[in-house]
Design a protein around this motif. Structure first.
Motif, PDB file in Angstrom:
ATOM      1  N   VAL A  30     -17.365 -10.488  -2.129  1.00 46.85           N
ATOM      2  CA  VAL A  30     -16.247 -11.356  -1.884  1.00 46.85           C
ATOM      3  C   VAL A  30     -16.248 -10.539  -0.513  1.00 46.85           C
ATOM      4  CG1 VAL A  30     -14.040 -12.012  -2.260  1.00 46.85           C
ATOM      5  CG2 VAL A  30     -15.696 -11.485  -3.972  1.00 46.85           C
ATOM      6  N   PRO A  31     -16.516 -10.890   1.111  1.00 49.35           N
ATOM      7  CA  PRO A  31     -15.728 -10.423   1.738  1.00 49.35           C
ATOM      8  C   PRO A  31     -14.594 -11.560   2.573  1.00 49.35           C
ATOM      9  CG  PRO A  31     -17.141 -12.929   2.146  1.00 49.35           C
ATOM     10  CD  PRO A  31     -16.968 -12.516   0.618  1.00 49.35           C
ATOM     11  N   LYS A  32     -14.211 -11.012   3.468  1.00 50.98           N
ATOM     12  CA  LYS A  32     -12.347 -11.057   3.967  1.00 50.98           C
ATOM     13  C   LYS A  32     -12.383 -12.529   4.300  1.00 50.98           C
ATOM     14  CE  LYS A  32     -11.747  -7.448   6.600  1.00 50.98           C
ATOM     15  NZ  LYS A  32     -10.326  -7.163   7.092  1.00 50.98           N
ATOM     16  N   ILE A  33     -11.741 -13.479   4.163  1.00 51.49           N
ATOM     17  CA  ILE A  33     -11.795 -14.712   4.711  1.00 51.49           C
ATOM     18  C   ILE A  33     -10.007 -14.297   5.262  1.00 51.49           C
ATOM     19  CG2 ILE A  33     -11.336 -16.945   4.078  1.00 51.49           C
ATOM     20  CD1 ILE A  33     -13.735 -16.150   2.566  1.00 51.49           C
ATOM     21  N   GLU A  34     -11.283 -13.932   6.179  1.00 48.77           N
ATOM     22  CA  GLU A  34      -9.993 -14.091   7.910  1.00 48.77           C
ATOM     23  C   GLU A  34     -10.646 -14.205   9.155  1.00 48.77           C
ATOM     24  OE1 GLU A  34      -9.052 -10.027   7.568  1.00 48.77           O
ATOM     25  OE2 GLU A  34      -7.682 -10.035   5.726  1.00 48.77           O
ATOM     26  N   PRO A  35      -9.979 -14.543   9.977  1.00 49.77           N
ATOM     27  CA  PRO A  35     -10.935 -14.417  11.706  1.00 49.77           C
ATOM     28  C   PRO A  35     -11.229 -13.225  11.564  1.00 49.77           C
ATOM     29  CG  PRO A  35      -8.489 -15.686  11.260  1.00 49.77           C
ATOM     30  CD  PRO A  35      -8.313 -14.757  10.640  1.00 49.77           C
ATOM     31  N   LYS A  36     -11.873 -13.380  13.097  1.00 53.30           N
ATOM     32  CA  LYS A  36     -12.020 -12.319  13.706  1.00 53.30           C
ATOM     33  C   LYS A  36     -11.200 -11.129  13.975  1.00 53.30           C
ATOM     34  CE  LYS A  36     -15.937 -10.725  16.824  1.00 53.30           C
ATOM     35  NZ  LYS A  36     -16.949 -10.872  17.753  1.00 53.30           N
ATOM     36  N   GLN A  37     -11.869 -10.204  13.501  1.00 53.95           N
ATOM     37  CA  GLN A  37     -10.238  -8.962  13.756  1.00 53.95           C
ATOM     38  C   GLN A  37     -10.677  -8.559  14.915  1.00 53.95           C
ATOM     39  OE1 GLN A  37      -7.157  -9.331  12.423  1.00 53.95           O
ATOM     40  NE2 GLN A  37      -8.042 -11.573  10.947  1.00 53.95           N
ATOM     41  N   GLU A  38      -9.466  -8.068  15.454  1.00 50.73           N
ATOM     42  CA  GLU A  38      -9.432  -6.928  17.162  1.00 50.73           C
ATOM     43  C   GLU A  38      -9.334  -5.636  16.206  1.00 50.73           C
ATOM     44  OE1 GLU A  38     -11.076  -7.549  19.737  1.00 50.73           O
ATOM     45  OE2 GLU A  38     -11.590  -9.913  18.247  1.00 50.73           O
ATOM     46  N   GLY A 282     -15.628  -5.302  21.625  1.00 51.73           N
ATOM     47  CA  GLY A 282     -16.803  -4.719  21.248  1.00 51.73           C
ATOM     48  C   GLY A 282     -16.345  -3.881  19.945  1.00 51.73           C
ATOM     49  N   GLY A 283     -15.339  -4.986  19.603  1.00 49.97           N
ATOM     50  CA  GLY A 283     -15.083  -4.261  17.794  1.00 49.97           C
ATOM     51  C   GLY A 283     -16.362  -4.400  17.029  1.00 49.97           C
ATOM     52  N   TYR A 284     -17.654  -5.516  17.180  1.00 52.79           N
ATOM     53  CA  TYR A 284     -18.809  -5.825  16.461  1.00 52.79           C
ATOM     54  C   TYR A 284     -20.168  -5.370  17.192  1.00 52.79           C
ATOM     55  CZ  TYR A 284     -15.955  -8.836  13.377  1.00 52.79           C
ATOM     56  OH  TYR A 284     -15.102 -10.012  12.701  1.00 52.79           O
ATOM     57  N   GLU A 285     -20.598  -4.877  15.876  1.00 56.22           N
ATOM     58  CA  GLU A 285     -21.862  -3.576  17.068  1.00 56.22           C
ATOM     59  C   GLU A 285     -22.530  -4.452  16.823  1.00 56.22           C
ATOM     60  OE1 GLU A 285     -23.414  -1.464  13.522  1.00 56.22           O
ATOM     61  OE2 GLU A 285     -23.792  -3.668  12.729  1.00 56.22           O
ATOM     62  N   ASP A 286     -22.924  -5.796  16.989  1.00 60.74           N
ATOM     63  CA  ASP A 286     -23.766  -7.021  16.824  1.00 60.74           C
ATOM     64  C   ASP A 286     -23.960  -8.027  18.720  1.00 60.74           C
ATOM     65  OD1 ASP A 286     -26.008  -6.638  15.438  1.00 60.74           O
ATOM     66  OD2 ASP A 286     -24.382  -7.599  13.504  1.00 60.74           O
ATOM     67  N   ASP A 287     -22.705  -7.850  18.949  1.00 63.37           N
ATOM     68  CA  ASP A 287     -22.158  -8.150  20.771  1.00 63.37           C
ATOM     69  C   ASP A 287     -23.033  -7.472  21.447  1.00 63.37           C
ATOM     70  OD1 ASP A 287     -20.260  -9.740  19.183  1.00 63.37           O
ATOM     71  OD2 ASP A 287     -18.376  -8.347  19.781  1.00 63.37           O
ATOM     72  N   GLU A 288     -23.384  -8.440  22.893  1.00 60.22           N
ATOM     73  CA  GLU A 288     -24.368  -8.473  23.275  1.00 60.22           C
ATOM     74  C   GLU A 288     -23.453  -8.863  24.492  1.00 60.22           C
ATOM     75  OE1 GLU A 288     -28.741  -9.346  22.861  1.00 60.22           O
ATOM     76  OE2 GLU A 288     -28.771  -8.804  21.025  1.00 60.22           O
ATOM     77  N   ASP A 289     -23.370  -7.763  25.026  1.00 64.80           N
ATOM     78  CA  ASP A 289     -22.227  -8.393  26.711  1.00 64.80           C
ATOM     79  C   ASP A 289     -23.338  -7.843  28.098  1.00 64.80           C
ATOM     80  OD1 ASP A 289     -20.722  -9.273  28.694  1.00 64.80           O
ATOM     81  OD2 ASP A 289     -19.102  -8.086  27.572  1.00 64.80           O
ATOM     82  N   HIS A 299     -17.206 -15.117  13.031  1.00 64.84           N
ATOM     83  CA  HIS A 299     -16.810 -13.499  12.405  1.00 64.84           C
ATOM     84  C   HIS A 299     -17.144 -13.771  10.951  1.00 64.84           C
ATOM     85  CE1 HIS A 299     -14.080 -17.077  10.278  1.00 64.84           C
ATOM     86  NE2 HIS A 299     -14.329 -18.056  10.945  1.00 64.84           N
ATOM     87  N   GLY A 300     -16.319 -12.830  10.567  1.00 59.35           N
ATOM     88  CA  GLY A 300     -16.329 -12.579   8.673  1.00 59.35           C
ATOM     89  C   GLY A 300     -17.400 -12.170   8.326  1.00 59.35           C
ATOM     90  N   GLY A 301     -17.255 -11.761   6.647  1.00 61.34           N
ATOM     91  CA  GLY A 301     -17.958 -10.602   5.783  1.00 61.34           C
ATOM     92  C   GLY A 301     -18.059  -9.435   6.259  1.00 61.34           C
ATOM     93  N   GLN A 302     -16.779  -9.192   6.594  1.00 62.77           N
ATOM     94  CA  GLN A 302     -17.011  -7.620   7.069  1.00 62.77           C
ATOM     95  C   GLN A 302     -15.878  -6.750   5.926  1.00 62.77           C
ATOM     96  OE1 GLN A 302     -14.954  -6.766  11.207  1.00 62.77           O
ATOM     97  NE2 GLN A 302     -17.833  -6.480  11.981  1.00 62.77           N
ATOM     98  N   ASP A 303     -15.527  -5.582   5.657  1.00 59.41           N
ATOM     99  CA  ASP A 303     -14.916  -5.049   4.471  1.00 59.41           C
ATOM    100  C   ASP A 303     -13.643  -4.406   6.145  1.00 59.41           C
ATOM    101  OD1 ASP A 303     -15.674  -2.928   6.062  1.00 59.41           O
ATOM    102  OD2 ASP A 303     -16.833  -1.586   4.326  1.00 59.41           O
ATOM    103  N   LYS A 304     -12.242  -3.881   4.913  1.00 57.20           N
ATOM    104  CA  LYS A 304     -11.605  -3.433   5.372  1.00 57.20           C
ATOM    105  C   LYS A 304     -11.761  -2.221   6.684  1.00 57.20           C
ATOM    106  CE  LYS A 304      -9.971   0.186   2.155  1.00 57.20           C
ATOM    107  NZ  LYS A 304      -9.171   1.212   0.975  1.00 57.20           N
ATOM    108  N   TYR A 305     -13.026  -1.773   6.490  1.00 56.09           N
ATOM    109  CA  TYR A 305     -13.024  -0.577   7.849  1.00 56.09           C
ATOM    110  C   TYR A 305     -14.319  -1.288   8.668  1.00 56.09           C
ATOM    111  CZ  TYR A 305     -12.046   3.009   4.059  1.00 56.09           C
ATOM    112  OH  TYR A 305     -11.600   3.318   3.090  1.00 56.09           O
ATOM    113  N   ASN A 306     -13.823  -3.140   9.321  1.00 54.84           N
ATOM    114  CA  ASN A 306     -14.708  -3.201   9.820  1.00 54.84           C
ATOM    115  C   ASN A 306     -16.487  -3.103  10.204  1.00 54.84           C
ATOM    116  OD1 ASN A 306     -12.429  -4.991  11.458  1.00 54.84           O
ATOM    117  ND2 ASN A 306     -11.954  -2.593  12.064  1.00 54.84           N
TER     118      ASN A 306
END
Length: 672
Positions: A30-38, A282-289, A299-306
């Motif tokens: 059950v993923p967190k149903i939250e917006p993409k957190q920073e 930079g909070g998501y490991e799959d970002d490419e900047d 967003h989505g699919g992350q636990d409380k430890y991001n």
């Protein structure tokens, strides 16, 4: 997945057995149903209750006039509609024509103007409040009663045909709002320090959150009556914000913690969400900047430890980004990152991007993520994040970054705490080299003879409010713990050479020299300017405006050969803006203590000066003059100390309001 359509998408989070049937679906996790957190943003305010969903209607993309709102002209008495004032009517109509509805509820695509009776003339205005004379000494400020904050509008509008005067108008509106926000935040820090013994540390709210909440309670947040698509009037590419909540206050990014700001489907006219801005931190490991090209992870699919623990879904912000791509809606991009050794992130506005592609792929964690490719729109100013990286390189290896143009790497000849660079790649004018650099003003002999006399008898830091220097300030500390000015005053007393307290005393801010690295440079208009290589926080000390101080008689003699003097009494009293919280605290009034006579001396900078003499003139400055005394007690000859009125990004020119400027260049003639 098709880039221009939204269809059924296989739920990859279901177990194979459940996926094969249409009943009793049970996800693996059950993923967190939250917006993409920073990360590192801390607690946040809950969003207001959504407004009732409008009935679905065709989705129309147009640029028709769709609404009006009231604005009072800056630096003037507020005007109200219906008062018979022709000036207000003309200004009101002119400004509202700049805004065009982007998405309309009307099937025909033409929005209907709001009835005049529904218009609020001060809905987005920052209006000065006139308070009785008095000062803050020993006065407990009580916030005004909260208003019912309006819910955020779902109407999307775009600003077009913005003239230079219009842009300056909105820039001043943004500037005043930012000054109020930062003044409230610093005021809150000072109050928390005063009450630290009576309030447990875990009960103290964060100052940035509290300042934003106070402004929200009084309906002082901007751009809530309409959601602006694209450029926000008055906001420049490269503007830097020290707190996420400041973005919310200005209406640049409406989510206190989520990385995607969008109109939800429940509020959209056709039931489809639309994204307007994102934050990349930079909070998501799959970002490419890569700067101009950005691959942004949904967003989505992350636990409380991001950590990514399940597959993402095409919903909420993810769907909003896909729909923005489909309808060609540009998004604002902010980049958040740690600056220097600071624990908190800073956020810089990097301009507008278009979403050109989206796809679903396995991320580094082994779970599926949505990716969005964004490309920066052409013909925009240079990205603020790129400028900050450039300034960081200049601080450590200026000659490698700029092999040509530097005349000297230290105009101060080691007199300042940090070297003052001197850069000129325009012409061969080396005029600043021919003046003696001084770090503090030189006073007449009768003033110098009193240097070091008097002072407090404190042992250790001046922590007791019975300190004579603190008492002369009205019984409060002029600076918070980090040396930020709490509020402007006619005059501030600092501890000085005649005091027993150590040099580390917190009441010795301006006499310790500069804290940032600066550069004097030649502009393309063949005048001079000053810029910082560091990010300067609002309320921070910059430097002293230094020169040779002359009495009235001396000034009269020198001016007989041509008036080339600086007159401190011509500097506008911009210090009144810093700390003015009257819109939140009705009992606040501009400080009038101590009452000092008009400054009756002149300053000669024809032979001795410092970098402050090269600052530009502006009627909307980012630097103010604050009078300070610390080495003598003659109020007629104070030090002219310069403080930042707003957050000043690296490489942005510093400006002062001299009151009287050169008619042609907008610069002070004596120094340019």
């Amino acid at each position: 997945m098709g880039s221009n359509s939204v269809g059924a998408f296989q739920d990859l989070n279901l177990c194979p057995a459940a996926a094969a049937t249409s009943s009793a679906v049970s996800p693996l996790l059950v993923p967190k149903i939250e917006p993409k957190q920073e990360p590192l943003d801390g607690p946040f305010f809950p969003s207001p209750s959504p407004s009732p969903s409008p009935s679905p209607s065709p989705f129309n993309f147009n640029f028709n006039f769709g609404f009006g709102f009231g604005l009072s002209t800056p630096n003037s008495v507020p005007l109200t509609p219906g008062s018979g004032n022709a000036v207000f009517t003309a200004e009101f109509n002119r400004l509202t024509q700049l805004f065009h509805t982007t998405f309309s509820d009307n099937p025909g695509g033409v929005a209907t103007p709001a009835p005049a009776a529904e218009l609020d003339p001060n809905s987005r205005a920052i209006v000065p409040v006139v308070e009785p004379n008095g000062h803050l000494t020993n006065v407990v400020l009580t916030p005004s009663g909260p208003k019912k904050s309006k819910p955020r509008s779902s109407e999307l509008v775009r600003v077009t045909d913005l003239s230079p005067d219009d842009w300056n108008y909105f820039r001043e509106l943004i500037r005043r709002t930012r000054i109020l926000y930062n003044s409230l935040r610093v005021h809150t820090l000072a109050e928390d320090e005063r009450l630290k013994d009576s309030m447990p540390p875990h009960r103290r709210p964060r100052a940035d959150l509290k300042a934003a909440q106070m402004m929200r309670d009084r309906d002082l947040w901007l751009n809530r009556d309409k959601r602006v698509v694209g450029e926000i009037p008055g906001v420049s590419v490269g503007d830097v914000f020290l707190f996420r909540m400041e973005l919310c206050v200005l209406g640049l990014h409406g989510q206190p913690q989520a990385g995607i700001d969008y109109v939800p489907s429940s509020q959209s006219s056709n039931g489809e969400p639309i994204a307007t801005s994102i934050i990349v931190s930079g909070g998501y490991e799959d970002d490419e900047d890569a700067g101009e090209v950005l691959v942004y992870t949904g967003h989505g699919g992350q636990d409380k430890y991001n950590r990514q623990v399940v597959h993402q879904r095409l919903e909420s912000g993810n769907l909003a980004l896909e729909r923005s791509m489909n309808y060609g809606v540009e998004v604002r991009v902010f980049r958040g990152f740690k600056y220097e050794s600071g624990a908190n992130k800073v956020y810089v506005y990097d301009g507008l991007y278009r979403i050109v592609e989206t796809w679903f792929a396995m991320g580094k964690s082994g779970f599926g993520v949505f990716k969005f490719k964004l490309v920066r729109i052409e013909n925009q100013p240079q990205m603020g994040s790129a400028i900050m990286r450039f300034a960081a390189s200049l601080r450590v290896r200026p000659l490698e970054v700029r092999p040509k143009g530097y005349v000297t790497l230290d105009l101060s000849c080691k007199k300042e705490n940090y070297p003052v660079l001197y850069y000129n790649d325009v012409d061969g004018d080396h005029d600043p080299l021919y003046y003696e650099y001084i770090t503090a003003s030189i006073f007449p002999p009768h003033v110098v003879g009193l240097v070091g006399t008097g002072g407090c008898n404190c042992i250790g830091d001046c922590l007791d409010r019975t300190c004579s220097c603190i008492m002369r300030n009205g019984g409060w500390y002029p600076y918070e713990l980090n040396g930020i000015l709490v509020r402007g005053k006619p005059l501030i007393f600092e501890c000085g050479p005649g005091c027993n307290c150590p040099p580390t005393c917190r009441n010795r801010v301006t006499q310790k020299g500069i804290r940032y690295r600066f550069e004097v440079f030649r502009t393309k208009e063949r005048s001079w300017g000053v810029r910082s290589l560091d990010l300067i926080q609002a309320g921070s000390f910059i430097c002293e405006y230094a020169g040779l101080c002359l009495t009235r008689e001396q000034a009269q003699i020198i001016s007989m050969n041509g008036d080339g003097l600086i007159y401190p009494n011509r500097f506008t009293e911009r210090w009144k803006e810093w700390g003015d919280v009257s819109q939140v605290y009705p009992t606040y009034s501009c400080p009038v203590y101590p009452s000092i006579p008009p400054l009756d001396f002149a300053m000669d900078v024809s032979r001795m000066r410092n970098m402050a003499c090269y600052m530009s003139h502006s009627t909307s400055p980012n630097v103010m003059v604050q009078l300070v005394l610390y080495d003598h007690n003659i109020v007629a000859f104070p030090h002219l100390m310069l403080f930042a009125l707003e957050n000043i990004p690296p490489m942005r020119e510093l400006s002062l309001d001299y009151g009287v400027a050169d008619e042609w260049m907008g610069k002070l003639a004596i120094c340019n």
